[in-house]
Structures are given as C-alpha cells and as structure tokens.
Design a protein around this motif. Structure first.
Motif, PDB file in Angstrom:
ATOM      1  N   LYS A 123       0.833  -1.200   0.000  1.00  0.00           N
ATOM      2  CA  LYS A 123       0.000   0.000   0.000  1.00  0.00           C
ATOM      3  C   LYS A 123       0.871   1.255   0.000  1.00  0.00           C
ATOM      4  CE  LYS A 123      -3.837   0.127   2.774  1.00  0.00           C
ATOM      5  NZ  LYS A 123      -4.635   0.555   3.968  1.00  0.00           N
ATOM      6  N   PHE A 124       0.535   2.195  -0.885  1.00  0.00           N
ATOM      7  CA  PHE A 124       1.248   3.462  -1.055  1.00  0.00           C
ATOM      8  C   PHE A 124       0.343   4.626  -0.679  1.00  0.00           C
ATOM      9  CE2 PHE A 124       5.002   2.411  -3.592  1.00  0.00           C
ATOM     10  CZ  PHE A 124       5.747   3.582  -3.562  1.00  0.00           C
ATOM     11  N   VAL A 125       0.876   5.601   0.039  1.00  0.00           N
ATOM     12  CA  VAL A 125       0.231   6.909   0.123  1.00  0.00           C
ATOM     13  C   VAL A 125       1.113   7.846  -0.679  1.00  0.00           C
ATOM     14  CG1 VAL A 125      -0.056   8.897   1.661  1.00  0.00           C
ATOM     15  CG2 VAL A 125      -1.087   6.721   2.268  1.00  0.00           C
ATOM     16  N   ALA A 141      15.632  10.113   3.196  1.00  0.00           N
ATOM     17  CA  ALA A 141      14.591   9.239   2.634  1.00  0.00           C
ATOM     18  C   ALA A 141      15.142   7.829   2.482  1.00  0.00           C
ATOM     19  CB  ALA A 141      14.142   9.777   1.276  1.00  0.00           C
ATOM     20  N   ASP A 142      14.255   6.846   2.411  1.00  0.00           N
ATOM     21  CA  ASP A 142      14.700   5.457   2.275  1.00  0.00           C
ATOM     22  C   ASP A 142      14.925   5.080   0.825  1.00  0.00           C
ATOM     23  OD1 ASP A 142      14.351   4.879   5.096  1.00  0.00           O
ATOM     24  OD2 ASP A 142      12.196   5.037   4.674  1.00  0.00           O
ATOM     25  N   SER A 163       8.781   3.724 -13.872  1.00  0.00           N
ATOM     26  CA  SER A 163       9.069   2.289 -13.816  1.00  0.00           C
ATOM     27  C   SER A 163      10.162   1.986 -12.800  1.00  0.00           C
ATOM     28  CB  SER A 163       9.395   1.708 -15.196  1.00  0.00           C
ATOM     29  OG  SER A 163      10.189   2.574 -15.925  1.00  0.00           O
ATOM     30  N   ALA A 164      11.109   2.926 -12.650  1.00  0.00           N
ATOM     31  CA  ALA A 164      12.138   2.748 -11.617  1.00  0.00           C
ATOM     32  C   ALA A 164      11.507   2.791 -10.222  1.00  0.00           C
ATOM     33  CB  ALA A 164      13.205   3.827 -11.745  1.00  0.00           C
ATOM     34  N   THR A 165      10.436   3.569 -10.076  1.00  0.00           N
ATOM     35  CA  THR A 165       9.756   3.640  -8.778  1.00  0.00           C
ATOM     36  C   THR A 165       9.177   2.274  -8.402  1.00  0.00           C
ATOM     37  OG1 THR A 165       9.135   5.919  -9.286  1.00  0.00           O
ATOM     38  CG2 THR A 165       8.014   4.888  -7.425  1.00  0.00           C
ATOM     39  N   VAL A 166       8.578   1.615  -9.389  1.00  0.00           N
ATOM     40  CA  VAL A 166       8.005   0.286  -9.139  1.00  0.00           C
ATOM     41  C   VAL A 166       9.100  -0.685  -8.690  1.00  0.00           C
ATOM     42  CG1 VAL A 166       6.920  -1.715 -10.231  1.00  0.00           C
ATOM     43  CG2 VAL A 166       6.079   0.595 -10.745  1.00  0.00           C
ATOM     44  N   LYS A 167      10.215  -0.686  -9.414  1.00  0.00           N
ATOM     45  CA  LYS A 167      11.338  -1.584  -9.077  1.00  0.00           C
ATOM     46  C   LYS A 167      11.864  -1.306  -7.681  1.00  0.00           C
ATOM     47  CE  LYS A 167      13.613  -2.448 -13.449  1.00  0.00           C
ATOM     48  NZ  LYS A 167      14.533  -1.678 -14.252  1.00  0.00           N
ATOM     49  N   ARG A 168      12.085  -0.022  -7.400  1.00  0.00           N
ATOM     50  CA  ARG A 168      12.663   0.379  -6.110  1.00  0.00           C
ATOM     51  C   ARG A 168      11.706   0.021  -4.970  1.00  0.00           C
ATOM     52  NH1 ARG A 168      15.942   0.370  -3.039  1.00  0.00           N
ATOM     53  NH2 ARG A 168      17.014   2.040  -1.947  1.00  0.00           N
ATOM     54  N   ALA A 169      10.409   0.275  -5.185  1.00  0.00           N
ATOM     55  CA  ALA A 169       9.415  -0.004  -4.141  1.00  0.00           C
ATOM     56  C   ALA A 169       9.384  -1.502  -3.837  1.00  0.00           C
ATOM     57  CB  ALA A 169       8.042   0.478  -4.583  1.00  0.00           C
ATOM     58  N   LYS A 170       9.409  -2.330  -4.876  1.00  0.00           N
ATOM     59  CA  LYS A 170       9.398  -3.781  -4.673  1.00  0.00           C
ATOM     60  C   LYS A 170      10.648  -4.205  -3.900  1.00  0.00           C
ATOM     61  CE  LYS A 170       6.707  -5.456  -8.619  1.00  0.00           C
ATOM     62  NZ  LYS A 170       6.835  -6.054  -9.972  1.00  0.00           N
ATOM     63  N   ALA A 171      11.794  -3.626  -4.251  1.00  0.00           N
ATOM     64  CA  ALA A 171      13.046  -3.982  -3.577  1.00  0.00           C
ATOM     65  C   ALA A 171      13.000  -3.570  -2.106  1.00  0.00           C
ATOM     66  CB  ALA A 171      14.230  -3.309  -4.277  1.00  0.00           C
ATOM     67  N   LEU A 172      12.424  -2.404  -1.835  1.00  0.00           N
ATOM     68  CA  LEU A 172      12.352  -1.918  -0.452  1.00  0.00           C
ATOM     69  C   LEU A 172      11.439  -2.793   0.404  1.00  0.00           C
ATOM     70  CD1 LEU A 172      12.201   1.928  -1.132  1.00  0.00           C
ATOM     71  CD2 LEU A 172      13.944   0.769   0.243  1.00  0.00           C
ATOM     72  N   LEU A 173      10.451  -3.414  -0.227  1.00  0.00           N
ATOM     73  CA  LEU A 173       9.505  -4.255   0.527  1.00  0.00           C
ATOM     74  C   LEU A 173      10.011  -5.684   0.692  1.00  0.00           C
ATOM     75  CD1 LEU A 173       5.967  -3.227  -0.754  1.00  0.00           C
ATOM     76  CD2 LEU A 173       7.081  -2.644   1.396  1.00  0.00           C
ATOM     77  N   ALA A 174      10.967  -6.074  -0.139  1.00  0.00           N
ATOM     78  CA  ALA A 174      11.431  -7.474  -0.135  1.00  0.00           C
ATOM     79  C   ALA A 174      12.209  -7.811   1.140  1.00  0.00           C
ATOM     80  CB  ALA A 174      12.286  -7.751  -1.352  1.00  0.00           C
TER      81      ALA A 174
END
Ligand code: B1M
Length: 210
Positions: A90-92, A191-192, A199-210
């Motif tokens: 979930k993103f805000v 910032a984290d 598209s880089a945001t999607v990749k980075r977000a997935k990596a941060l959640l992994a």
C-alpha cells in the motif's frame, strides 16, 4: 511513426482535443499505451520544459501542454493500471506543499497500480500534517512524495521531521522523487528510497519491501 509524431506536435502546442483523438486512433490501430507515453507524450513535455527554460514558452503554454497530456493519460490509465493483479503493498502518494505539478506523480501512481500496489493519492500541495494524518489513517507500507521545483524539494525534510515528531518514521518507508530530485538529495534528507521515473519507482518499491 506518423501518429506518434503528430501526437508529439499536438501535445507540444497543447491541442487537447486532437491529442485525445490521436490517442484513440493509435489504440485502435493496436499501438501499445506505453509507446504513446514514452515515445510521444513524455518527450513532448520535455521539449515544453526546454522551451520554457529558453523563454520561448510561458506558463500558459506549459499549462495547455500539460492538460493535453493529462487528457490522454486518462484514456491510457485503465490500460496501464491493469486490474486483476494481486495487491503487493500500500502506497500513500502526494505532491509536496507549494507544488502543483501532478502529471509525473499521476504517472507514477498508474505504474504502481499496474504493478499491484494499492495507491491512496493525496493530490497536490500536501502539507506535512496531511501526510501524517493519511499515514495514521491508512497505515501504508510506503509513503511517496513528489517535488518538481527546486524551491519545494526542502518540503521532503519538513515532511520527514513531521513524521518523526508524530512517532511514525519507523513505521513507514519513505520514497521521494520528481524532476529536480537526485539520489544524493534523497540521501541527504534521510529518505529510504529514490527513483528517477515511474518504472524505476516500481522496481525500487518492490526492492524496499522485499
Ligand atoms: Co512547471 N516547471 N512550473 N508547470 N513544468 C517544470 C517542473 C520546470 C522543470 C520547467 C523548466 O524550467 N524546465 C520548472 C522547474 C525548475 C526547477 O525548479 N528546477 C517549472 C517551473 C519553474 C514552474 C513554475 C514556477 C512557473 C512559474 O509560475 N513561473 C510554476 C510553479 C507552480 C507551482 O507548483 N507552485 C509551474 C507551473 C506549471 C504548470 C501548472 C503550468 C504545469 C503543471 C501541470 C500539472 O502538473 N498539472 C507545468 C508543467 C507542465 C511543467 C513541465 C513542462 C512538465 C512537467 C511534467 O508533467 N513532465 C516541467 C518541465 C519538465 O519536467 N521537463 C515543468 C512529465 C512528467 C511525466 O515527468 O514530472 O518529471 P515528471 O515526473 C517523472 C519523474 O519526476 C518521476 O517519475 C515521473 C514519471 O516518469 N517522479 C517520481 C515524479 N514523482 C515521483 C515520486 C517518486 C519517484 C519518482 O517516488 C515517490
């Protein structure tokens, strides 16, 4: 391609109705929505920015070009933010206080939704206390902040301070981005995560959640 070229030209001059027509026409011909974005609409707005910097374009030209792109994006949104993907986080999201740019943020939202994120969009000119309230209410995994002006980038720090003060800093991952933002700047404000484009945001977000 002819259509992409005309779409670029018509976005540049802010001819919203024609850009919409071309969007439908291109899709009917089987062109990929991504191609309309990356090969036509985004390059057109980059050129608008370059002309603005040179003094060839002024705010009204920038505004109508932005509107022309936004109109097309509304058509592309359901195609890009394909439903049926399982929710992965979930993103805000919001554009910081003092900043009204939202096309880039909206594009990031579309890509995140397409990748399976649930996105709660707070809109533009989002004050620190609004970010705080939304995090308390929605308990997101990640809060994303966009700033598009060098003068509004300092709001990242103000937002982070507000999160710390509210005792929320450890509960949420903070990502920042926007045209003038760099990895160095993101690191400097604490910032984290940072990403340069959608598209880089999607990749980075997935990596941060992994
Ligand atoms: Co303005 N504007 N604008 N503008 N505008 C820029 C940003 C500018 C770079 C133009 C230029 O000089 N080349 C310049 C900023 C210079 C600076 O500070 N470094 C500028 C200026 C100066 C201004 C005003 C101050 C002009 C004035 O009034 N004198 C004024 C400010 C108003 C305010 O906010 N207080 C202003 C106003 C406007 C309009 C309202 C007319 C309009 C906005 C319409 C709208 O958004 N609804 C507008 C526009 C259209 C632009 C340009 C031409 C296009 C922006 C855009 O939509 N780009 C822009 C020039 C440019 O960017 N080249 C410009 C397309 C979009 C897909 O890219 O926004 O970069 P972008 O988003 C990307 C990435 O940044 C990233 O992913 C997105 C998608 O790939 N990203 C993230 C974004 N958020 C992210 C968050 C993340 C990660 C990545 O993690 C959470």
């Amino acid at each position: 391609d002819e259509i992409l070229k005309e779409m670029y030209d018509q976005t540049l001059v802010g001819n919203g109705p024609r850009v919409l027509e071309l969007t439908h026409q291109a899709l009917e011909q089987g062109m990929e929505p991504q191609s309309l974005l990356f090969d036509s609409l985004i390059p057109a707005l980059e050129e608008v920015g370059a002309r603005f910097e040179r003094g060839d374009f002024f705010v009204p030209e920038m505004l109508i070009a932005g509107r022309a792109m936004a109109g097309s994006m509304e058509v592309l949104r359901p195609l890009l933010a394909d439903t049926g993907v399982e929710t992965i986080g979930k993103f805000v999201m919001g554009t910081v206080k003092g900043d009204v740019h939202d096309i880039g943020k909206n594009l990031v939202n579309i890509m995140l939704e397409g990748a399976g994120f649930e996105v709660i969009d707070l809109g533009v000119q989002v004050a620190p206390e609004k970010f705080v309230a939304a995090i308390e209410e929605h308990q997101p995994d990640i809060v994303g902040m966009s700033a598009f002006l060098t003068t509004t980038m300092p709001m990242f720090k103000a937002n982070l301070n507000a999160l710390t003060k509210a005792g929320l800093r450890e509960q949420v991952i903070v990502m920042v981005g926007g045209a003038p933002v760099t990895q160095e700047y993101a690191d400097a404000v604490g910032a984290d995560g940072y990403a340069a484009d959608a598209s880089a945001t999607v990749k980075r977000a997935k990596a941060l959640l992994a």
